[in-house]
Design a protein around this motif. Structure first.
Motif, mmCIF file in Angstrom:
data_model
loop_
_atom_site.group_PDB
_atom_site.id
_atom_site.type_symbol
_atom_site.label_atom_id
_atom_site.label_comp_id
_atom_site.label_asym_id
_atom_site.label_seq_id
_atom_site.Cartn_x
_atom_site.Cartn_y
_atom_site.Cartn_z
ATOM 1 N N GLY A 31 24.220 107.191 -59.297
ATOM 2 C CA GLY A 31 23.065 108.048 -59.532
ATOM 3 C C GLY A 31 23.214 108.795 -60.832
ATOM 4 O O GLY A 31 24.308 108.897 -61.385
ATOM 5 N N PRO A 32 22.111 109.334 -61.352
ATOM 6 C CA PRO A 32 22.152 110.078 -62.619
ATOM 7 C C PRO A 32 22.859 111.420 -62.468
ATOM 8 O O PRO A 32 23.146 111.865 -61.350
ATOM 9 N N ASN A 33 23.137 112.067 -63.595
ATOM 10 C CA ASN A 33 23.733 113.400 -63.570
ATOM 11 C C ASN A 33 22.832 114.365 -62.804
ATOM 12 O O ASN A 33 21.617 114.345 -62.953
ATOM 13 N N GLY A 34 23.469 115.210 -61.997
ATOM 14 C CA GLY A 34 22.718 116.210 -61.250
ATOM 15 C C GLY A 34 22.023 115.689 -60.014
ATOM 16 O O GLY A 34 21.242 116.415 -59.389
ATOM 17 N N ILE A 206 25.432 103.140 -52.352
ATOM 18 C CA ILE A 206 24.227 103.942 -52.156
ATOM 19 C C ILE A 206 23.839 104.509 -53.518
ATOM 20 O O ILE A 206 24.695 104.758 -54.372
ATOM 21 N N VAL A 207 22.536 104.680 -53.744
ATOM 22 C CA VAL A 207 22.029 105.279 -54.969
ATOM 23 C C VAL A 207 21.400 106.612 -54.592
ATOM 24 O O VAL A 207 20.552 106.678 -53.696
ATOM 25 N N GLU A 209 19.300 109.918 -55.935
ATOM 26 C CA GLU A 209 18.430 110.497 -56.962
ATOM 27 C C GLU A 209 17.735 111.704 -56.371
ATOM 28 O O GLU A 209 17.226 111.654 -55.245
ATOM 29 N N GLY A 210 17.732 112.809 -57.120
ATOM 30 C CA GLY A 210 17.059 114.007 -56.656
ATOM 31 C C GLY A 210 17.585 114.525 -55.337
ATOM 32 O O GLY A 210 16.841 115.095 -54.541
ATOM 33 N N GLY A 211 18.892 114.328 -55.098
ATOM 34 C CA GLY A 211 19.506 114.825 -53.872
ATOM 35 C C GLY A 211 19.256 113.984 -52.642
ATOM 36 O O GLY A 211 19.645 114.370 -51.536
ATOM 37 N N GLN A 212 18.629 112.814 -52.806
ATOM 38 C CA GLN A 212 18.308 111.945 -51.682
ATOM 39 C C GLN A 212 18.918 110.562 -51.886
ATOM 40 O O GLN A 212 19.043 110.092 -53.023
ATOM 41 N N VAL A 213 19.271 109.897 -50.789
ATOM 42 C CA VAL A 213 19.683 108.497 -50.862
ATOM 43 C C VAL A 213 18.413 107.658 -50.962
ATOM 44 O O VAL A 213 17.610 107.614 -50.041
ATOM 45 N N VAL A 214 18.230 107.001 -52.110
ATOM 46 C CA VAL A 214 17.010 106.235 -52.333
ATOM 47 C C VAL A 214 17.236 104.733 -52.190
ATOM 48 O O VAL A 214 16.269 103.959 -52.183
ATOM 49 N N GLU A 215 18.490 104.326 -52.079
ATOM 50 C CA GLU A 215 18.780 102.900 -51.972
ATOM 51 C C GLU A 215 20.161 102.699 -51.377
ATOM 52 O O GLU A 215 21.077 103.502 -51.610
ATOM 53 N N PHE A 216 20.316 101.637 -50.612
ATOM 54 C CA PHE A 216 21.615 101.336 -50.017
ATOM 55 C C PHE A 216 21.715 99.839 -49.782
ATOM 56 O O PHE A 216 20.709 99.129 -49.711
ATOM 57 N N GLY A 217 22.943 99.363 -49.659
ATOM 58 C CA GLY A 217 23.156 97.949 -49.375
ATOM 59 C C GLY A 217 24.464 97.464 -49.958
ATOM 60 O O GLY A 217 25.283 98.245 -50.449
ATOM 61 N N SER A 218 24.687 96.170 -49.893
ATOM 62 C CA SER A 218 25.873 95.589 -50.495
ATOM 63 C C SER A 218 25.784 95.703 -52.014
ATOM 64 O O SER A 218 24.696 95.880 -52.570
ATOM 65 N N VAL A 219 26.924 95.618 -52.671
ATOM 66 C CA VAL A 219 26.934 95.683 -54.130
ATOM 67 C C VAL A 219 26.045 94.587 -54.708
ATOM 68 O O VAL A 219 25.233 94.827 -55.608
ATOM 69 N N ARG A 220 26.173 93.391 -54.180
ATOM 70 C CA ARG A 220 25.382 92.259 -54.672
ATOM 71 C C ARG A 220 23.881 92.516 -54.503
ATOM 72 O O ARG A 220 23.089 92.283 -55.418
ATOM 73 N N ASP A 221 23.495 93.014 -53.336
ATOM 74 C CA ASP A 221 22.076 93.213 -53.051
ATOM 75 C C ASP A 221 21.473 94.280 -53.962
ATOM 76 O O ASP A 221 20.398 94.093 -54.545
ATOM 77 N N VAL A 222 22.163 95.400 -54.092
ATOM 78 C CA VAL A 222 21.619 96.509 -54.878
ATOM 79 C C VAL A 222 21.519 96.161 -56.354
ATOM 80 O O VAL A 222 20.554 96.534 -57.024
ATOM 81 N N LEU A 223 22.486 95.422 -56.869
ATOM 82 C CA LEU A 223 22.501 95.134 -58.299
ATOM 83 C C LEU A 223 21.681 93.904 -58.681
ATOM 84 O O LEU A 223 21.342 93.721 -59.849
ATOM 85 N N THR A 224 21.375 93.049 -57.723
ATOM 86 C CA THR A 224 20.536 91.891 -58.041
ATOM 87 C C THR A 224 19.103 92.070 -57.560
ATOM 88 O O THR A 224 18.191 91.411 -58.080
#
Length: 359
Positions: A31-34, A206-207, A209-224
């Motif tokens: 996730g981004p800074n902050g 997990i990703v 953003e803004g203090g919330q989990v906005v995405e989750f999954g395997s490394v392969r799934d999230v990055l592809t």
């Protein structure tokens, strides 16, 4: 349950996150800074008390705001490795690593043997008699890893462990961490900005953003198959939020979009369109042809990347940014410069439509 389960809300920092991982799993938090990544880690470590939440490790409740449970950091069975090694400056390397077992009540001889074991495991035996100020950044982080593992933690938390290292030391530490995490089957959470850390160390992502989990999954799934702007950016892909229209899909600014729905796509549900920069063609005039997706954009930056040129641009409505990879010859032929309005064009067959999952 075995493994780590976390639910934490910290109102002052706008953080409300939750995740679970099994024993021996490694989770990367991107996730981004902050965004709240380090705050979540501090809650797990016991350094921040959440306004509401629960932390459980291998069946042991460490934090439970409803029951008033708040196990202190040194009794959690958790080790935290930060950006800086934070070694005790007045102790030798060997004494730094022996500190944890000594604090746990081990005898001097046993603690020394444990320190020798872990210094050998991280290839730092030769530094045993040095003081921290005599070490390079990479050497100090190796010692910090040994000190963390000497505490025999049930879980290891790593907060940007490579961020303060130079480009030569970071890859070596990454290889070391991969080895100690995999060989020891250790449960770990790695907070990072670097896609290489996720690829080398993690089972799942997990990703935040803004203090919330906005995405989750395997490394392969999230990055592809990213569903969030941050994941798409670090994966080097374009991502455009879309919604269902009467005869297809539209962006927030009314641009018609055609693509190939993924298996998990649900008509009418929130979705994103994802496509690679190399699939984008750049035109000075809007081309004809219905199967194509056309975005009117303003060029913001042009960057040479080896044999290709990355053209970054903002969509006319200013709601999202896109990138195109073209040849230097195309840049010259089209006379592309920052500030120029052009059209980014991508075929429908190059666009994947993914449902946005609710975390």
């Amino acid at each position: 349950m075995t493994g780590l389960s976390v639910e934490a809300r910290v109102d002052a920092r706008g953080v409300d996150v939750g995740f679970d991982l099994g024993e021996g799993e490694v989770l990367a938090v991107l996730g981004p800074n902050g965004a709240g990544k380090s705050t979540a880690l501090s809650v797990v470590a016991g350094l921040v008390r959440p306004d509401a939440g629960r932390v459980e490790l291998n069946g042991r409740v460490l934090t439970d705001t409803t029951r008033g449970v708040a196990v202190p950091p040194h009794r959690r069975g958790i080790a935290l490795l930060a950006q800086q090694a934070l070694l005790f400056p007045h102790l030798t390397v060997a004494a730094n690593v022996a500190f944890a077992p000594r604090s746990a009540g081990r005898g001097r001889r046993e603690a020394r043997a444990i320190a020798e074991k872990w210094l050998d495991a991280v290839d730092a035996t030769q530094f045993a008699d040095r003081r921290p100020h005599e070490l390079s950044g990479g050497q100090a982080q190796r010692v910090a890893v040994a000190r963390a593992l000497a505490a025999e933690p049930q879980a290891l938390l790593l907060d940007e462990p490579m961020a303060a290292l130079d480009v030569a030391a970071a890859p070596a530490l990454r290889v070391l961490l991969r080895r100690v995490l995999r060989e020891g089957n250790r449960t770990a959470v790695v907070v990072t900005h670097d896609i290489l850390d996720a690829l080398a160390l993690a089972d799942r992502v997990i990703v935040v953003e803004g203090g919330q989990v906005v995405e989750f999954g395997s490394v392969r799934d999230v990055l592809t198959r990213p569903r969030s702007a941050f994941a798409a950016r670090i994966a080097g892909l374009n991502l455009v939020p879309v919604f269902g229209a009467q005869d297809g899909f539209e962006t927030e600014t009314g641009v018609r979009l055609h693509g190939l729905p993924d298996a998990d796509f649900v008509p009418g549900a929130p979705a994103v369109a994802v496509f690679a920069p190399h699939s984008v063609a750049v035109h000075r005039r809007s081309p004809e042809g219905s199967p194509r997706n056309v975005f009117r954009v303003s060029i913001s930056e042009i960057e040479v990347r080896g044999p290709t040129v990355r053209v970054r641009a903002a969509e006319a409505g200013g709601r999202f940014e896109l990138s195109a990879d073209v040849t230097a010859a195309s840049v010259a032929e089209l006379d592309l410069v920052p500030g120029l309005d052009v059209f980014f064009v991508v075929k429908a067959t190059e666009v994947a439509l993914h449902a946005v999952r609710t975390c």
